[in-house]
Write a protein that holds these residues in place. Sequence first.
Motif, PDB file in Angstrom:
ATOM      1  N   ARG A 272     -28.399 -35.082 -63.176  1.00 23.13           N
ATOM      2  CA  ARG A 272     -28.325 -35.024 -64.645  1.00 23.13           C
ATOM      3  C   ARG A 272     -28.550 -33.600 -65.147  1.00 23.13           C
ATOM      4  O   ARG A 272     -27.824 -33.114 -66.004  1.00 23.13           O
ATOM      5  N   GLN A 273     -29.558 -32.927 -64.583  1.00 20.10           N
ATOM      6  CA  GLN A 273     -29.893 -31.563 -64.999  1.00 20.10           C
ATOM      7  C   GLN A 273     -28.724 -30.616 -64.756  1.00 20.10           C
ATOM      8  O   GLN A 273     -28.445 -29.737 -65.565  1.00 20.10           O
ATOM      9  N   GLN A 274     -28.032 -30.777 -63.637  1.00 18.92           N
ATOM     10  CA  GLN A 274     -26.930 -29.893 -63.266  1.00 18.92           C
ATOM     11  C   GLN A 274     -25.574 -30.366 -63.817  1.00 18.92           C
ATOM     12  O   GLN A 274     -24.544 -29.805 -63.477  1.00 18.92           O
ATOM     13  N   ASN A 275     -25.589 -31.416 -64.619  1.00 20.15           N
ATOM     14  CA  ASN A 275     -24.391 -31.970 -65.257  1.00 20.15           C
ATOM     15  C   ASN A 275     -23.363 -32.523 -64.274  1.00 20.15           C
ATOM     16  O   ASN A 275     -22.173 -32.545 -64.560  1.00 20.15           O
ATOM     17  N   CYS A 276     -23.822 -32.974 -63.114  1.00 22.74           N
ATOM     18  CA  CYS A 276     -22.915 -33.587 -62.134  1.00 22.74           C
ATOM     19  C   CYS A 276     -22.263 -34.840 -62.728  1.00 22.74           C
ATOM     20  O   CYS A 276     -21.099 -35.138 -62.437  1.00 22.74           O
ATOM     21  N   LEU A 277     -23.039 -35.560 -63.554  1.00 19.54           N
ATOM     22  CA  LEU A 277     -22.557 -36.834 -64.086  1.00 19.54           C
ATOM     23  C   LEU A 277     -21.520 -36.649 -65.202  1.00 19.54           C
ATOM     24  O   LEU A 277     -20.956 -37.620 -65.687  1.00 19.54           O
ATOM     25  N   LYS A 278     -21.252 -35.413 -65.563  1.00 16.89           N
ATOM     26  CA  LYS A 278     -20.177 -35.131 -66.512  1.00 16.89           C
ATOM     27  C   LYS A 278     -18.826 -35.449 -65.855  1.00 16.89           C
ATOM     28  O   LYS A 278     -17.943 -36.009 -66.495  1.00 16.89           O
ATOM     29  N   CYS A 279     -18.699 -35.096 -64.587  1.00 20.37           N
ATOM     30  CA  CYS A 279     -17.429 -35.281 -63.864  1.00 20.37           C
ATOM     31  C   CYS A 279     -17.456 -36.409 -62.844  1.00 20.37           C
ATOM     32  O   CYS A 279     -16.404 -36.846 -62.389  1.00 20.37           O
ATOM     33  N   HIS A 280     -18.651 -36.860 -62.444  1.00 18.84           N
ATOM     34  CA  HIS A 280     -18.792 -37.905 -61.429  1.00 18.84           C
ATOM     35  C   HIS A 280     -19.648 -39.035 -61.974  1.00 18.84           C
ATOM     36  O   HIS A 280     -20.712 -38.790 -62.534  1.00 18.84           O
ATOM     37  N   GLY A 281     -19.211 -40.257 -61.767  1.00 20.80           N
ATOM     38  CA  GLY A 281     -20.049 -41.403 -62.059  1.00 20.80           C
ATOM     39  C   GLY A 281     -20.673 -41.879 -60.759  1.00 20.80           C
ATOM     40  O   GLY A 281     -20.218 -41.527 -59.674  1.00 20.80           O
ATOM     41  N   VAL A 282     -21.704 -42.678 -60.883  1.00 20.52           N
ATOM     42  CA  VAL A 282     -22.302 -43.248 -59.676  1.00 20.52           C
ATOM     43  C   VAL A 282     -21.315 -44.214 -59.042  1.00 20.52           C
ATOM     44  O   VAL A 282     -21.036 -44.148 -57.850  1.00 20.52           O
ATOM     45  N   ASP A 283     -20.768 -45.105 -59.853  1.00 19.93           N
ATOM     46  CA  ASP A 283     -19.814 -46.076 -59.301  1.00 19.93           C
ATOM     47  C   ASP A 283     -18.473 -46.106 -60.028  1.00 19.93           C
ATOM     48  O   ASP A 283     -17.631 -46.939 -59.735  1.00 19.93           O
ATOM     49  N   LYS A 284     -18.277 -45.182 -60.963  1.00 14.86           N
ATOM     50  CA  LYS A 284     -17.001 -45.102 -61.681  1.00 14.86           C
ATOM     51  C   LYS A 284     -16.422 -43.702 -61.557  1.00 14.86           C
ATOM     52  O   LYS A 284     -17.117 -42.715 -61.750  1.00 14.86           O
ATOM     53  N   LYS A 285     -15.126 -43.647 -61.271  1.00 12.89           N
ATOM     54  CA  LYS A 285     -14.430 -42.374 -61.169  1.00 12.89           C
ATOM     55  C   LYS A 285     -14.298 -41.770 -62.562  1.00 12.89           C
ATOM     56  O   LYS A 285     -14.020 -42.464 -63.530  1.00 12.89           O
ATOM     57  N   LYS A 286     -14.522 -40.475 -62.650  1.00 11.59           N
ATOM     58  CA  LYS A 286     -14.284 -39.718 -63.879  1.00 11.59           C
ATOM     59  C   LYS A 286     -13.268 -38.646 -63.511  1.00 11.59           C
ATOM     60  O   LYS A 286     -12.290 -38.969 -62.838  1.00 11.59           O
ATOM     61  N   ASP A 287     -13.489 -37.399 -63.899  1.00  9.22           N
ATOM     62  CA  ASP A 287     -12.596 -36.333 -63.443  1.00  9.22           C
ATOM     63  C   ASP A 287     -12.715 -36.139 -61.939  1.00  9.22           C
ATOM     64  O   ASP A 287     -11.763 -35.742 -61.285  1.00  9.22           O
ATOM     65  N   GLY A 288     -13.891 -36.409 -61.392  1.00 11.76           N
ATOM     66  CA  GLY A 288     -14.126 -36.347 -59.957  1.00 11.76           C
ATOM     67  C   GLY A 288     -14.390 -37.738 -59.423  1.00 11.76           C
ATOM     68  O   GLY A 288     -14.582 -38.685 -60.195  1.00 11.76           O
ATOM     69  N   PRO A 289     -14.415 -37.881 -58.121  1.00 13.53           N
ATOM     70  CA  PRO A 289     -14.662 -39.208 -57.541  1.00 13.53           C
ATOM     71  C   PRO A 289     -16.081 -39.691 -57.838  1.00 13.53           C
ATOM     72  O   PRO A 289     -16.985 -38.876 -58.053  1.00 13.53           O
ATOM     73  N   SER A 290     -16.259 -40.995 -57.841  1.00 11.79           N
ATOM     74  CA  SER A 290     -17.610 -41.538 -57.998  1.00 11.79           C
ATOM     75  C   SER A 290     -18.410 -41.197 -56.752  1.00 11.79           C
ATOM     76  O   SER A 290     -17.854 -40.928 -55.685  1.00 11.79           O
ATOM     77  N   PHE A 291     -19.721 -41.215 -56.897  1.00  5.81           N
ATOM     78  CA  PHE A 291     -20.567 -40.950 -55.744  1.00  5.81           C
ATOM     79  C   PHE A 291     -20.360 -42.025 -54.677  1.00  5.81           C
ATOM     80  O   PHE A 291     -20.420 -41.737 -53.478  1.00  5.81           O
ATOM     81  N   LYS A 292     -20.102 -43.261 -55.098  1.00  5.06           N
ATOM     82  CA  LYS A 292     -19.848 -44.327 -54.118  1.00  5.06           C
ATOM     83  C   LYS A 292     -18.560 -44.061 -53.347  1.00  5.06           C
ATOM     84  O   LYS A 292     -18.492 -44.328 -52.150  1.00  5.06           O
TER      85      LYS A 292
END
Length: 115
Positions: free
Chosen positions: A39-59
Motif C-alpha cells: 500500500r505504501q509503495q502504491n503497488c495496489l494501484k496497478c495490481h490487485g490481490v485477486d483481480k487484474k488491473k493494469d498489472g497482473p493480480s498477485f494471485k
Amino acid sequence: MRSSPRLVQALAAGALLATLGLPATSFAVDAAAAEALARQQNCLKCHGVDKKKDGPSFKETAAKYRGKSEAEQRLITHITSGEKAKFPDGHEEEHKIIKAKEPDIQNLVQWILSM
C-alpha cells in the motif's frame, strides 16, 4: 559453531517444502507488513490481490511462478530494477522501483508468492 534448534527446524522445513515444490519461506511471511508495504509503495494501484488491473493480480503472479526455483529472485529483480512492464494496451513502462530494506522486499515477494 552450534546451530540453534529453531534454525535446524527451519532448514528441515525448507528442505521439505522444496521437495514438495512449495516456497521454502511460506511459514515466515509477515502478511500485514507485506500488505502495508504494498500500500505504501502504491503497488495496489496497478495490481490487485485477486483481480487484474493494469498489472497482473498477485494471485496470477503466484500461479505463474509456483514451483519455480527462480521465482523469488525474479520478482525481487523486477520490483527493484525498474525493468520494463507490459500493459494491457501493449505499451511498456519502467516498473516502479520499490524503496525498502531488503528483508521487507523479500517479505513482500514471499507474500505475493504465497497466494
